[in-house]
Motif scaffolding. Structure first.
Motif, mmCIF file in Angstrom:
data_model
loop_
_atom_site.group_PDB
_atom_site.id
_atom_site.type_symbol
_atom_site.label_atom_id
_atom_site.label_comp_id
_atom_site.label_asym_id
_atom_site.label_seq_id
_atom_site.Cartn_x
_atom_site.Cartn_y
_atom_site.Cartn_z
ATOM 1 N N ARG A 582 19.529 -18.455 47.772
ATOM 2 C CA ARG A 582 19.720 -17.004 47.886
ATOM 3 C C ARG A 582 18.655 -16.392 48.789
ATOM 4 O O ARG A 582 18.946 -15.530 49.620
ATOM 5 N N GLU A 583 17.440 -16.852 48.599
ATOM 6 C CA GLU A 583 16.368 -16.329 49.449
ATOM 7 C C GLU A 583 16.622 -16.662 50.915
ATOM 8 O O GLU A 583 16.361 -15.854 51.810
ATOM 9 N N ARG A 584 17.120 -17.846 51.134
ATOM 10 C CA ARG A 584 17.385 -18.229 52.518
ATOM 11 C C ARG A 584 18.481 -17.359 53.130
ATOM 12 O O ARG A 584 18.378 -16.901 54.282
ATOM 13 N N GLN A 585 19.513 -17.123 52.353
ATOM 14 C CA GLN A 585 20.573 -16.250 52.854
ATOM 15 C C GLN A 585 20.039 -14.850 53.113
ATOM 16 O O GLN A 585 20.334 -14.229 54.136
ATOM 17 N N HIS A 586 19.253 -14.388 52.164
ATOM 18 C CA HIS A 586 18.706 -13.056 52.334
ATOM 19 C C HIS A 586 17.793 -12.991 53.557
ATOM 20 O O HIS A 586 17.847 -12.041 54.353
ATOM 21 N N THR A 587 16.995 -14.018 53.709
ATOM 22 C CA THR A 587 16.093 -14.048 54.852
ATOM 23 C C THR A 587 16.871 -14.146 56.163
ATOM 24 O O THR A 587 16.511 -13.499 57.166
ATOM 25 N N ALA A 588 17.908 -14.915 56.151
ATOM 26 C CA ALA A 588 18.717 -15.034 57.368
ATOM 27 C C ALA A 588 19.346 -13.701 57.729
ATOM 28 O O ALA A 588 19.373 -13.301 58.912
ATOM 29 N N LYS A 589 19.835 -13.027 56.695
ATOM 30 C CA LYS A 589 20.417 -11.708 56.973
ATOM 31 C C LYS A 589 19.356 -10.761 57.514
ATOM 32 O O LYS A 589 19.592 -10.029 58.490
ATOM 33 N N ALA A 590 18.212 -10.766 56.870
ATOM 34 C CA ALA A 590 17.140 -9.882 57.332
ATOM 35 C C ALA A 590 16.713 -10.243 58.744
ATOM 36 O O ALA A 590 16.451 -9.357 59.587
ATOM 37 N N LEU A 591 16.650 -11.514 59.012
ATOM 38 C CA LEU A 591 16.254 -11.943 60.346
ATOM 39 C C LEU A 591 17.287 -11.532 61.387
ATOM 40 O O LEU A 591 16.946 -11.067 62.492
ATOM 41 N N GLY A 592 18.541 -11.705 61.032
ATOM 42 C CA GLY A 592 19.583 -11.282 61.961
ATOM 43 C C GLY A 592 19.544 -9.790 62.218
ATOM 44 O O GLY A 592 19.670 -9.327 63.373
ATOM 45 N N ALA A 593 19.342 -9.024 61.164
ATOM 46 C CA ALA A 593 19.263 -7.584 61.324
ATOM 47 C C ALA A 593 18.061 -7.194 62.179
ATOM 48 O O ALA A 593 18.145 -6.322 63.058
ATOM 49 N N ALA A 594 16.948 -7.855 61.922
ATOM 50 C CA ALA A 594 15.752 -7.558 62.716
ATOM 51 C C ALA A 594 15.974 -7.928 64.177
ATOM 52 O O ALA A 594 15.545 -7.198 65.094
ATOM 53 N N GLY A 595 16.636 -9.053 64.394
ATOM 54 C CA GLY A 595 16.914 -9.435 65.785
ATOM 55 C C GLY A 595 17.810 -8.428 66.476
ATOM 56 O O GLY A 595 17.580 -8.083 67.650
ATOM 57 N N GLN A 596 18.788 -7.940 65.739
ATOM 58 C CA GLN A 596 19.668 -6.945 66.348
ATOM 59 C C GLN A 596 18.903 -5.653 66.656
ATOM 60 O O GLN A 596 19.059 -5.051 67.718
ATOM 61 N N ARG A 597 18.076 -5.265 65.712
ATOM 62 C CA ARG A 597 17.288 -4.061 65.963
ATOM 63 C C ARG A 597 16.363 -4.274 67.147
ATOM 64 O O ARG A 597 16.172 -3.392 67.991
ATOM 65 N N MET A 598 15.763 -5.444 67.210
ATOM 66 C CA MET A 598 14.872 -5.753 68.321
ATOM 67 C C MET A 598 15.635 -5.708 69.643
ATOM 68 O O MET A 598 15.133 -5.167 70.651
ATOM 69 N N GLU A 599 16.816 -6.237 69.631
ATOM 70 C CA GLU A 599 17.588 -6.242 70.865
ATOM 71 C C GLU A 599 17.947 -4.819 71.273
ATOM 72 O O GLU A 599 17.845 -4.431 72.438
ATOM 73 N N HIS A 600 18.321 -4.040 70.293
ATOM 74 C CA HIS A 600 18.657 -2.646 70.595
ATOM 75 C C HIS A 600 17.455 -1.898 71.135
ATOM 76 O O HIS A 600 17.546 -1.153 72.119
ATOM 77 N N LEU A 601 16.352 -2.121 70.472
ATOM 78 C CA LEU A 601 15.140 -1.446 70.955
ATOM 79 C C LEU A 601 14.773 -1.919 72.362
ATOM 80 O O LEU A 601 14.366 -1.108 73.216
ATOM 81 N N SER A 602 14.907 -3.189 72.601
ATOM 82 C CA SER A 602 14.570 -3.706 73.926
ATOM 83 C C SER A 602 15.481 -3.099 74.992
ATOM 84 O O SER A 602 15.022 -2.653 76.067
ATOM 85 N N ARG A 603 16.739 -3.062 74.660
ATOM 86 C CA ARG A 603 17.662 -2.476 75.635
ATOM 87 C C ARG A 603 17.344 -1.006 75.881
ATOM 88 O O ARG A 603 17.382 -0.513 77.019
ATOM 89 N N ASP A 604 16.992 -0.341 74.787
ATOM 90 C CA ASP A 604 16.667 1.077 74.947
ATOM 91 C C ASP A 604 15.423 1.260 75.809
ATOM 92 O O ASP A 604 15.369 2.130 76.689
ATOM 93 N N ILE A 605 14.437 0.387 75.513
ATOM 94 C CA ILE A 605 13.196 0.513 76.278
ATOM 95 C C ILE A 605 13.429 0.145 77.742
ATOM 96 O O ILE A 605 12.995 0.857 78.658
ATOM 97 N N PHE A 606 14.091 -0.943 77.946
ATOM 98 C CA PHE A 606 14.314 -1.376 79.319
ATOM 99 C C PHE A 606 15.182 -0.383 80.090
ATOM 100 O O PHE A 606 15.051 -0.246 81.304
ATOM 101 N N SER A 607 16.059 0.278 79.355
ATOM 102 C CA SER A 607 16.890 1.265 80.053
ATOM 103 C C SER A 607 16.060 2.444 80.573
ATOM 104 O O SER A 607 16.478 3.169 81.453
ATOM 105 N N ARG A 608 14.889 2.617 79.964
ATOM 106 C CA ARG A 608 14.039 3.726 80.343
ATOM 107 C C ARG A 608 12.971 3.309 81.375
ATOM 108 O O ARG A 608 12.256 4.158 81.873
ATOM 109 N N LEU A 609 12.835 2.014 81.530
ATOM 110 C CA LEU A 609 11.792 1.540 82.456
ATOM 111 C C LEU A 609 12.403 1.252 83.834
ATOM 112 O O LEU A 609 13.595 0.922 83.940
ATOM 113 N N ARG A 610 11.499 1.369 84.839
ATOM 114 C CA ARG A 610 11.916 1.084 86.204
ATOM 115 C C ARG A 610 10.871 0.198 86.859
ATOM 116 O O ARG A 610 9.681 0.295 86.555
ATOM 117 N N ASP A 611 11.338 -0.654 87.721
ATOM 118 C CA ASP A 611 10.391 -1.517 88.413
ATOM 119 C C ASP A 611 9.823 -0.758 89.624
ATOM 120 O O ASP A 611 10.061 0.446 89.806
#
Length: 660
Positions: A582-611
């Motif tokens: 159960r802990e593993r499932q819970h951790t996997a879910k949490a990890l997946g959610a965190a990864g999605q949030r991280m990806e969203h944040l990265s996209r948001d940040i990168f969308s605001r940055l310019r080279d």
DNA sequence: TCTCACTGTCATAAC
DNA sequence: TAGTTATGACAGTGA
């Protein structure tokens, strides 16, 4: 059972009404709180009053718990005296006990309860009893204690009583009520839900005890002064016998006296009364002889012990301790009138022997006595030993259908004590012992008489080493301390063959002692008594079998413990595995959610940055890195990330992008 | 009558 | 070497 309840209820009701008539308050709540019984027994100058709470009575009867003194019982003695007077009035009255309590409660301010105790109130009370008696049924019929110091807190306790459970009743109303009570008493038993039945239903907790006890009411009691004795007899009976006492209710009390008068003694001392089911204590070896202190469980044991031990000096008491055989006298089926003569015979003879023999004298006389006894052994015993000595002795493989089964059974256990009639089992043993072996037993008082009663073929590993508590007061005693011949047969069945043989050989030690004594003592025993090789082999077999029996029991216990431990371990590990999954499932879910949030944040940040050229940064080429100091920097991806969540074609794209 | 649990006993190995 | 302990195996017994 109905009769007993009737009598019981009648006594309480009459007593209650009488007290209410004379203006005495009766505190039922004190009884309810203290769970005391009005049925205290015992008399005599010793004042060793024994209270007998019914709750504890049923719970502790198997354990022979005799209730200790209680100074508060002084109330009950006055109560009992009044109760006797009330009972002497006769005139059975049927009335719910709880209503009786309601009648006699008095409080200075009865304004809270204004409803007079008329028939309507009776109905109300009946309804109250119907609806609320379950919670109080354990207490409502036991004790009425005169308690002038009754507190309001007690009166205010919730219960089936109206309001505070107390009211003041005018005398005329009491008279009227008495008439109604009489009517109910005459009609109660016919009504489906009569007040009597209600009262009786409130005693369901004690139904087993009261189901078939002795007559309690003096209205039908030709001997009112003996009511205490009858109560004592009544209370002395084990619960399981009460169903058998229904016929006794209709009999004369004289018959009852003859039947169960021996069940308890009036002059039992407190020490005797405190004796519990643990009837044996092991006395440390003295002079190579282990001795058993026989404690008498109860019933006639009290009488016998108190009557005899009181005459014994401390030295002779020690002698008694050294004579476990003496226990058979008392242990021969407590309260069994069929063995009254035998008890008397053994009692007198054995205790005379005890008086003559102290422990010291016992030890010195053992050798000579043993030699004499060995010469007087039943030839069948020796024949049996000769034919069944050594390791092959009394092999358990002999089945009942085996040709030797009858021979074995007769030779190993029953034949030693079997009378000419061929009776077997405990009864035959008991019956035949006096006729055939009583002389030898008198000669060999140290022989384990106790095991004639508290024999047990199971050497409890824990208790056997101490020979205390669990060895001899075995379950049969606890289950049927006052059983009849059937119980005797059970005991005979539980008597180990080694014990029987040991006793038949008049060896001054029980099989348990032989097994438990140190090897030095055992060897000394073999040498000192000059036993024949057959007898030596017999004793060695007893010792070997006993020890192996203990070892087997220990082994099995260990095996069971190991199995149990392994099962628990399996369960624990399974639970742990489930938790980890159960802990593993819970951790996997949490990890997946965190990864999605991280990806969203990265996209948001990168969308605001310019080279440098003003083009937006893409997550495919750049990544965000959090440094140790908390700074977040944008780094160019120099090599394709394995953990990237992008599509499979993107690494190729990165490669393509990185190449330039 | 069969099954199962419990118990006693024996044989044997190990200490 | 004797005694004790541990344990597997077998059989009896009662539910």
């Amino acid at each position: 059972m109905q009769n007993v309840k009737k009598y019981f209820t009648e006594g309480l009701i009459q007593f209650t009404i009488l007290l209410s008539l004379i203006g005495v308050r009766v505190d039922v709540d004190s009884y309810l709180n203290g769970s005391y019984s009005p049925l205290e027994i015992s008399d005599g100058p010793s004042s060793a009053y024994i209270q007998t709470p019914f709750h504890s009575l049923r719970d502790n009867w198997d354990g022979y718990s005799v209730h200790p003194k209680c100074p508060e019982l002084d109330y009950f003695f006055a109560c009992r005296r009044l109760l006797d007077e009330v009972r002497a009035l006769g005139s059975p009255i049927r009335f719910p006990t709880q209503l009786s309590a309601w009648l006699v409660h008095q409080v200075p301010d009865s304004s809270e309860f204004r409803e007079p105790p008329n028939s309507t109130s009776n109905s109300n009370v009946s309804a109250g009893l119907l609806s609320e008696s379950t919670g109080e049924e354990a207490n409502d019929t036991e004790l009425l204690a005169v308690d002038e110091s009754h507190t309001a807190a007690q009166l205010s306790e919730p219960g089936p009583y109206p309001s505070t459970g107390a009211c003041e009743i005018p005398n005329e109303e009491v008279e009227e009520l008495k008439g109604r009570i009489q009517e109910y008493g005459d009609e109660g038993r016919e009504e489906p839900v009569s007040l009597t039945q209600l009262a009786l239903s409130s005693t369901l907790e004690h139904e087993g005890l009261l189901s078939s006890g002795a007559p309690l009411s003096s209205s039908e009691d030709p001997h009112p002064p003996d009511i205490d004795q009858h109560w004592s007899q009544f209370l002395s009976l084990p619960i399981y016998e009460f169903d058998d006492l229904d016929p006794l209710v209709s009999q004369q009390l004289s018959d009852l006296d003859a039947d169960i008068s021996s069940a308890i003694s009036q002059d039992v001392s407190l020490r005797d009364a405190m004796v519990t089911g643990s009837v044996y204590d092991m006395i440390p070896p003295r002079g190579g002889v282990r001795t058993l202190v026989a404690r008498q469980p109860r019933g006639p044991l009290f009488r016998l012990v108190s009557a005899n031990s009181s005459n014994l000096s401390p030295g002779t008491t020690t002698g008694l301790a050294a004579l476990p055989n003496a226990a058979v006298v008392n242990g021969t089926r407590n309260g069994s009138s069929s063995h009254g003569a035998l008890e008397g015979c053994l009692d007198e003879a054995v205790f005379d022997q005890i008086n003559l023999l102290g422990l010291d004298g016992c030890l010195e006389t053992m050798d000579a006595q043993l030699l004499g006894i060995l010469q007087g052994i039943d030839p069948r015993v020796l024949e049996d030993l000769d034919s069944d000595s050594g390791l092959s002795l009394e092999s358990s493989s002999r089945g009942p259908d085996s040709p030797s089964a009858s021979e074995v059974s007769s030779s190993s256990s029953s034949s030693f004590f079997e009378d000419e009639g061929g009776a077997t089992g405990y009864s035959s043993e008991v019956d035949s012992l006096p006729s055939k072996s009583i002389a030898n037993y008198h000669t060999w008082s140290p022989v384990d008489f106790s095991e004639s009663v508290w024999h047990d073929h199971s050497y409890s590993s824990a208790a056997f080493s101490q020979l205390s508590a669990t060895t001899f007061p075995h379950k049969a005693i606890k289950e049927e301390p006052f059983s009849d011949e059937d119980g005797e047969d059970d005991e005979a069945r539980e008597l180990s063959r080694d014990e029987l043989r040991t006793r038949a050989l008049h060896v001054p030690f029980s099989a348990a002692e032989i097994v438990s004594m140190p090897v030095e003592e055992f060897l000394e025993l073999l040498e000192v008594h000059g036993l024949s090789p057959t007898q030596v082999a017999f004793l060695r077999d007893i010792r070997r079998r006993g020890k192996n029996k203990l070892a087997a029991q220990n082994c099995r216990k260990r095996k069971l413990d190991a199995i149990t431990g392994l099962q628990e371990e399996v369960e624990r590990l399974q639970a742990q595995r489930s938790r980890l999954l159960r802990e593993r499932q819970h951790t996997a879910k949490a990890l997946g959610a965190a990864g999605q949030r991280m990806e969203h944040l990265s996209r948001d940040i990168f969308s605001r940055l310019r080279d440098g050229s003003g083009r937006p940064l893409t997550p495919e080429r750049y990544t965000l890195q959090c440094e140790a100091n908390g700074r977040v920097v944008v780094q160019h991806i120099r090599r394709p990330s394995v953990a990237t969540t992008t599509a499979g074609g993107k690494p190729d794209k990165r490669k393509k992008e990185k190449k330039p």
